[in-house]
Every structure is written in structure tokens, then in C-alpha cells.
Write an enzyme that holds these catalytic residues in place. Structure first.
Site, PDB file in Angstrom:
ATOM      1  N   GLU A 296       4.077   0.977   0.973  1.00  0.00           N
ATOM      2  CA  GLU A 296       3.058   1.403   1.932  1.00  0.00           C
ATOM      3  C   GLU A 296       3.743   2.062   3.130  1.00  0.00           C
ATOM      4  O   GLU A 296       4.818   1.639   3.563  1.00  0.00           O
ATOM      5  CB  GLU A 296       2.275   0.172   2.391  1.00  0.00           C
ATOM      6  N   LYS A 356      -6.739   2.214   0.224  1.00  0.00           N
ATOM      7  CA  LYS A 356      -6.796   0.767   0.469  1.00  0.00           C
ATOM      8  C   LYS A 356      -8.236   0.357   0.776  1.00  0.00           C
ATOM      9  O   LYS A 356      -8.891   0.925   1.666  1.00  0.00           O
ATOM     10  CB  LYS A 356      -5.884   0.429   1.656  1.00  0.00           C
ATOM     11  N   CYS A 407      -0.508  -4.271   0.308  1.00  0.00           N
ATOM     12  CA  CYS A 407      -0.096  -5.199   1.372  1.00  0.00           C
ATOM     13  C   CYS A 407      -1.102  -6.322   1.602  1.00  0.00           C
ATOM     14  O   CYS A 407      -1.189  -7.269   0.830  1.00  0.00           O
ATOM     15  CB  CYS A 407       0.155  -4.400   2.654  1.00  0.00           C
TER      16      CYS A 407
END
Length: 537
Positions: A296, A356, A407
Site C-alpha cells: 500500500e 480499498k 492494510c
């Protein structure tokens, strides 16, 4: 301690005032002993989490919590639960103040501890029931389920399951996910306290009541037996063959929130490590990867809007001759930013994207910005909010279906499970932990990925900008990892799997059933309390 030791006696206990009203029996020290035990239980829970391999401390933690809440009134249970929550979450979440000061850390811990306080209230309510450890463990999972959903989409960090990556109960993750794993730990801990209570009762009376004995024994034995029975679900056999995967850790120029000010250097670092890998492949010292994973934020320069960034990425991908997943920040002319993973193919460029889906409140977007600014001016570092994506992330990389959870998403059950139900044979959790320095955060997050590996029987690759990057087998074992804040890369052959575990198939059903157990216990306790009040009227 409660005098409720048999189902018959339990019925009479409703007519007995709560124990804090009997100082002659417990003495003034009880006012300090139980709060101290509650606080210590929280500290032990914290110590059971990585990077310490002390998973077993969760058992005495729940035993102590059970003792501190046994027979308490609801108000006292809430207060004792809040103490336990602070003892647990204050040290666990200290990394959230690494670069922005103590106020956000203290506020987050104070709010999240309210859910533990609610659990304490519930455990106190059911502690007089027969088979109370079962209801108490259900109450804990109900509180975790609420904490994972509200406010702002929830914050499941610190689920008890995430501290059990090295524990004997880990196979239960494949049975019912993090709720079943966490329930087993809490049940065993509460059962240990119930067993100690029986020992003390035997010493005082010379008898052991059958009902409580069965409850205590099964509360301890069932989780252990269940974990052993679940071992056949844990496998790293390559059902669909294997894939050779490379994870790139380019590192950042410096620690802290301002690492983004050298965005080009971060991109160049990851491109340089990829070219180094390509040189080793050409020299025959490293195997040719089937695909490459960047973390990321490895390119916070939008490669769609900046041809120079696209050229750097293209050069690295062409050199390594493998599809590469790039973590990028996409800046559309209008609207919100996107935290995006891009599938970049040699000779073809970007061919697929994943945005995301669960963006981080107060990190990637600021709720109630004008209010929050009064307490911390760092909110203005997030000058433009990120927006969430809507599509499940699964890339086809050289014939391998790779599930994507970026994440923070690894903490959410649904965000990982969705990728497996959409065909992922392998999982990746690209992350950026540079803003949290050398704190325990990266190890806590790595443990989540280990639990996810067992939960869904998939290998998990974790590329991180600054570390710790790792490759995890489907049985939860880490086969290779990097050091923190060190440029590096990992190349490993990993098994590909398509079997769906019971946890994957059942989804939220186990959590719903455990919440129903909690609701049944709370309802039973409430009904008994009403009957007791009526009988005294």
C-alpha cells in the site's frame, strides 16, 4: 465470590443482596481487590498479544475478570469492565499516538473501552446463572461484534482471536472464524475461574456439586478438545499447485507522518528493489516470480496523472517480467481520493484496479472534521478525504486468483472472507505502517494475517512499505519475513488452495449464534431478577 454453586442454589441467589452490600463477609479490601483484579485482567490480555508469544495469558486474564465480576451489580460490572478495558486497550493502542500525540490515543482507548465495560455489565448479569461461563463468553463475543461495527464502521483491533496466532486454539478459526476462536479462549478462562471456585467450595464444605462441576469441566475441556478436533481443517497442501510470489519492501526515507512528503523517493525505492530482484533472477540466484506484490502507498504519486511515475513503474515491471500489484493513491479531478491497488502487466500496463473498501476513519478520512480540529490540528494533514470502493478485490495474476485486503481491512472478517468466496486461491494484505514507527502495531497486524490464513486455509503474503513484510502458509506459519525499516524483498513458493473452510462457508452465522447465546443468558438473568423483585414486594 457468589454463593451460587448449584442450579437450585442459583434460583435462591436472586433473593440475596449483591455482595458489595455485605462488607462483613468480604471486608473493606474487596473494594480495592476487585478493581485491581479487573485492571490486571486487562493488562494480561494486552500482554497476550504479539510481539510477545504469551497467548496463554489470556486464560488467567479471563479467570481474573470472572472473579472480579462474579455476583456484582450491573453498575459495578460496568465500572469493573471499563477498568479491564483501559488496562487492555491503553497499552495495546499506544501506537495510534505515535506521531499525533496522546489525545487521539487516549480518546480511542477511552471510547473502545466502553464496549469492554458493556461486556463487564453483561458478565456480571449472567454470573449467577447455571452454566454461566458459556453465557459470559457469549457476552464477550457480542461486545466484540458491536465494537467491530460501530461507530464509523467499527474498530475490531484487539479482538481476542488476534492474540492467538501462536496458541493451541488457533485451529478453531477454521471452524467459525474469529468469533469462535475468541469464544473458546474466553470460555476456557471463565471455566478456569469456575474450577477454582469449586476447589475453594470443596475445601470449605467437603462437597463438590455436580452441576457446577460439569459446567467448569466442560468449559475448560470443550475448547481444548474442539481445537484438537479442528486440526484436520488446518492444511497447507497445494490443492491447485503452487505459485512463486515476490513481496517488495522498498522502505521509506524517514519515519513519521511526513514520509509522504518524499513520495517520489518511496516509489523509486520500490522500483529499485524490484529491479534488484530482476537482476538476481537473471543471474539465476533467485527464482522467477509468477507475480510481484508491492505494498500500500508504494506509489502515492498517481501514475494515471503523472507519466513520470508510470514510466518508473513500467520499467520495474518490464525488468522483473511478471504481473505486479502496485499500491497507489489515485487523485481524480473531482471527488474523493482512492486508495487503489493496480494490476500492472508487462507490456500492457494497468489492466485492473481495486479500491480499498473500508477506509480508515481519522486516518484516511476525517468524520466531524470541524469538531476534531478543536482537539488536534493534525486532522488537516488529511486535506482531502479518501472514499471507499465498492467491488470485491480479486486479481488474476498469471493464472492465480489473488484476494486483496488493504492494510486496515485485514481486521474486518467480511473484507477478507469476501475475497475467498469470490474465488481467491491466495490472499495478500498490502500495508503501510511507516507512520507508526517501531511500535507493536505491525506485529499486531501480522498476527491478524496469520489468523486469516488458518481461518480461510489460504497462504497470505503481506508486503509492507517499511516492514514487517512476510509470507504466511495456510497453517499460519511465517516462512519468511523482513526486518523493519530495511529495504528488502521476499521470494517464496506458496501453495494455492480452493477448499472452503467451515468458517468461510458459514460467514457471520457463528457470530450470530454466539450473540444469541449471550442474549439468551441476559434475558434469563433479567427474568430472574424481575421474579426476585416481585417475590420481595
Amino acid at each position: 465470590m457468589s454463593t451460587t454453586i448449584t442450579p437450585e442454589a442459583a434460583g435462591a441467589a436472586d433473593d440475596t443482596p449483591a455482595t458489595e452490600g455485605r462488607p462483613g463477609r468480604f471486608g473493606p479490601a474487596a473494594r480495592f481487590a476487585r478493581p485491581g483484579a479487573a485492571l490486571l485482567s486487562g493488562v494480561l490480555l494486552y500482554l497476550s498479544f504479539p510481539p510477545r508469544p504469551l497467548w496463554w495469558l489470556a486464560l488467567p486474564a479471563f479467570a481474573l475478570l470472572g472473579w472480579s465480576l462474579d455476583g456484582r451489580r450491573l453498575r459495578a460490572g460496568f465500572g469493573l469492565g471499563y477498568l479491564a478495558g483501559l488496562g487492555f486497550l491503553l497499552p495495546l493502542l499506544v501506537w495510534t499516538g505515535e506521531e499525533v500525540g496522546p489525545v487521539p490515543w487516549l480518546a480511542l482507548a477511552a471510547v473502545e473501552a466502553l464496549f469492554v465495560a458493556a461486556a463487564g455489565l453483561g458478565v456480571a448479569a449472567v454470573s449467577r446463572l447455571p452454566w454461566w461461563p458459556v453465557f459470559a463468553a457469549g457476552v464477550w463475543i457480542l461486545a466484540e461484534a458491536a465494537r467491530a461495527r460501530v461507530p464509523f464502521g467499527g474498530f475490531p483491533w484487539g479482538k481476542i482471536a488476534f492474540g492467538q496466532a501462536d496458541g493451541i486454539f488457533l485451529p478453531l478459526a477454521a471452524v467459525g472464524g474469529t468469533p469462535v476462536l475468541g469464544f473458546a479462549v474466553a470460555l476456557c478462562g471463565f471455566g478456569l475461574y469456575a474450577a477454582v471456585r469449586l476447589v475453594l467450595h470443596h475445601r470449605a464444605t467437603g462437597t463438590v456439586p455436580r452441576g457446577p462441576l460439569a459446567a467448569a469441566a466442560l468449559s475448560v475441556l470443550l475448547p481444548v478438545t474442539g481445537a484438537v478436533a479442528a486440526l484436520p481443517l488446518v492444511s497447507d497442501a497445494p490443492e491447485d499447485g503452487t505459485a512463486t510470489v515476490a513481496a517488495i519492501q522498498g522502505n521509506v526515507p524517514r519515519l513519521g507522518l511526513d514520509f509522504n512528503s518524499q513520495r517520489r523517493q518511496v516509489l523509486d525505492n520500490h522500483a529499485a528493489r524490484t529491479r534488484e530482484l530482476a537482476a538476481e533472477v537473471k543471474a539465476g540466484t533467485k527464482p522467477q516470480p509468477d507475480f510481484v506484490l508491492w505494498p500500500e502507498n508504494s506509489s502515492d504519486i498517481d501514475p494515471y496523472a503523472n507519466p513520470d511515475a508510470a514510466a518508473v513503474i513500467e520499467g520495474a515491471v518490464e525488468a522483473v517480467k511478471a504481473p505486479t500489484v502496485i499500491g497507489a493513491v489515485i487523485s481524480p479531478p473531482t471527488g474523493k481520493l482512492r486508495n487503489t491497488l493496480i494490476q500492472w502487466e508487462p507490456g500492457r500496463g494497468p489492466v485492473a484496479t481495486y479500491d480499498k473498501r473500508h477506509v480508515q476513519p481519522f486516518g484516511e478520512y476525517i468524520p466531524m472534521r470541524s469538531v476534531v480540529r478543536l482537539f488536534n490540528s493534525n486532522v488537516d494533514r488529511v486535506a482531502r478525504d479518501f472514499g471507499p470502493g465498492t467491488e470485491v478485490g480479486v486479481f488474476d495474476l498469471a493464472g492465480t486468483r489473488v484476494g486483496l485486503a488493504t492494510c486496515y481491512e485485514a481486521a474486518f472478517d467480511w473484507a477478507v472472507r469476501d475475497t475467498v468466496t469470490h474465488g481467491a486461491q491466495l490472499l495478500t494484505v498490502p500495508s503501510n505502517n511507516a507512520t507508526f514507527g517501531h511500535s507493536e502495531m505491525t506485529y499486531q497486524q501480522l498476527a491478524m494475517s496469520r489468523v486469516r490464513a488458518v481461518e480461510h486455509s489460504r497462504a497470505v503474503v503481506v508486503p509492507v512499505t517499511s516492514g514487517v513484510s512476510a509470507v504466511i502458509r495456510p497453517d499460519g506459519r511465517i516462512v519468511s519475513q523482513t526486518a523493519m525499516f530495511t529495504p528488502d524483498y521476499l521470494v517464496e513458493e506458496v501453495p494455492l488452495r480452493s477448499t472452503r473452510t467451515p468458517a468461510t462457508r458459514l460467514g457471520t452465522l457463528p457470530e450470530a449464534l454466539l450473540a444469541a447465546v449471550a442474549a439468551a443468558g441476559l434475558g434469563w438473568a433479567a427474568a430472574r431478577a424481575v421474579r426476585a423483585r416481585r417475590s420481595r414486594a
